[in-house]
Write an enzyme that holds these catalytic residues in place. Sequence first.
Site, short mmCIF file in Angstrom:
data_model
loop_
_atom_site.label_atom_id
_atom_site.label_comp_id
_atom_site.label_asym_id
_atom_site.label_seq_id
_atom_site.Cartn_x
_atom_site.Cartn_y
_atom_site.Cartn_z
N ASP A 189 0.82 -1.21 0.00
CA ASP A 189 0.00 0.00 0.00
C ASP A 189 0.86 1.27 0.00
OD1 ASP A 189 -2.22 -1.57 -0.01
OD2 ASP A 189 -2.68 -1.33 2.12
N GLU A 247 3.83 1.74 -1.22
CA GLU A 247 4.44 1.96 -2.53
C GLU A 247 3.40 2.47 -3.52
OE1 GLU A 247 7.42 1.72 -5.65
OE2 GLU A 247 7.43 1.96 -3.47
N TYR A 248 2.20 1.91 -3.46
CA TYR A 248 1.12 2.36 -4.33
C TYR A 248 0.82 3.84 -4.06
CZ TYR A 248 -3.42 2.64 -6.68
OH TYR A 248 -4.46 3.01 -7.50
N ASP A 249 0.68 4.18 -2.79
CA ASP A 249 0.38 5.57 -2.43
C ASP A 249 1.48 6.52 -2.89
OD1 ASP A 249 -1.93 4.67 -1.25
OD2 ASP A 249 -1.13 4.66 0.79
N SER A 306 -34.93 -7.34 -19.64
CA SER A 306 -35.01 -8.19 -18.47
C SER A 306 -35.07 -9.64 -18.92
CB SER A 306 -36.26 -7.85 -17.64
OG SER A 306 -37.41 -7.95 -18.45
N LYS A 334 -26.30 -15.24 -11.22
CA LYS A 334 -27.18 -14.07 -11.25
C LYS A 334 -26.87 -13.24 -10.01
CE LYS A 334 -31.95 -12.57 -11.82
NZ LYS A 334 -31.88 -11.52 -10.78
N GLU A 360 -22.78 -6.04 -13.93
CA GLU A 360 -23.41 -5.79 -12.62
C GLU A 360 -22.44 -5.10 -11.69
OE1 GLU A 360 -27.20 -7.16 -10.60
OE2 GLU A 360 -26.47 -7.21 -12.65
N LYS A 411 -27.92 -19.01 -20.90
CA LYS A 411 -28.00 -18.38 -22.22
C LYS A 411 -27.58 -19.39 -23.27
CE LYS A 411 -26.60 -13.95 -20.20
NZ LYS A 411 -25.49 -12.98 -20.06
#
Length: 375
Positions: free
Chosen positions: A42, A44-46, A91, A130, A188, A305
């Site tokens: 974290d 290093e990311y910051d 839907s 779903k 989603e 599907k």
Amino acid sequence: MVRTSARPPEEATAAQRAVWLRAELERANHAYYVLDQPELPDAEYDKLFGELQQIEADHPDLITPDSPTQRVGGEVAGGFEPVVHDVPMLSLNNGFADEDIVAFDKRVADALGKIEGAGVVEVEYAAELKFDGLAISLRYVDGVFVQASTRGDGATGENVTENVRTIRSLPLRLKGKRVPKVLDVRGEVLMFRRDFERMNQRQRDGGHKEFANPRNAAAGSLRQLDPKITAQRPLSFFAYGIGVLEGEPMPATHSELLDWYAEMGLPVNAERAVVKGAHGLLEFFRTVGEKRDGLPYDIDGVVYKVNRRDEQDALGFVSRAPRFALAHKFPAQEALTKLLAIDVQVGRTGAITPVARLEPVFVGAATVTNATLHN
């Protein structure tokens, strides 16, 4: 710690450094939020994020729409503008019992002419989860994220671009060799259970009201007029469908579409399978049902599907739902509780409705305290 991007030269210009920082930060975001394999500590990311912010502050002309700094939230919106979907977000019809699934498979096979004598040539299906979240449509132009809209009524949704931009698992620029000119990704927005619990803990610690369940928290977060608030909410995203596609051929099957999404860096859920016939659908449903409680997010069923795109086109649509797809819903969850009292409510028209006051019980991802007694 893994590094795969070449470092800029020692005498790098601000523009070269910014390009490298953006690539490094987006790689770290994908590893952490999509692959669940953190690459950067974290701190290093910051540090890298702060450096990019400073470069962009000193050189505003270097700010790009796909920069990780653009995820923190922009200005407060005065409202959500309507967005007309070029391809409607329809839907799905629902099935509940095994008989519903068998009947669905028979209708599909019959319509596709797969009846041969006394037997049936089994239809191939893509089966997936779903999610219990909020449907969204994302538009990418030349691989760059430019717009997000809610499902709305299926024809017109709300523009929630700046809020969706804050979702760290979502790529702001697609990668790979086959990036379309225009792509509408359907999927989603949801909140993982662990993130929901952590957020509610922060609410409790701050003396604020807790959220009822992950779905409500995700939906409420996405419709904040201030994107800075959304940026503080731990939202996630899974892609599962497509709207407009320009500049690349449509994949031949739905499963190939999801594989392509993953290649471009879009989050695609791993709990999916290609199965054949009603028995394959029901086996997938039972397998998912057994692991439902152990999943890191809420689902309320599975979706089937027809896998082949040409067969989807042949089946077409009925009313506001596709003939080639079906949502297989889990049974409603039940729980026991104690009836504390029965009150009577009088409506505007004088209608009297008895209401049960219950000992709070958690069921169906919500805490229930009241129930209307219709009979």
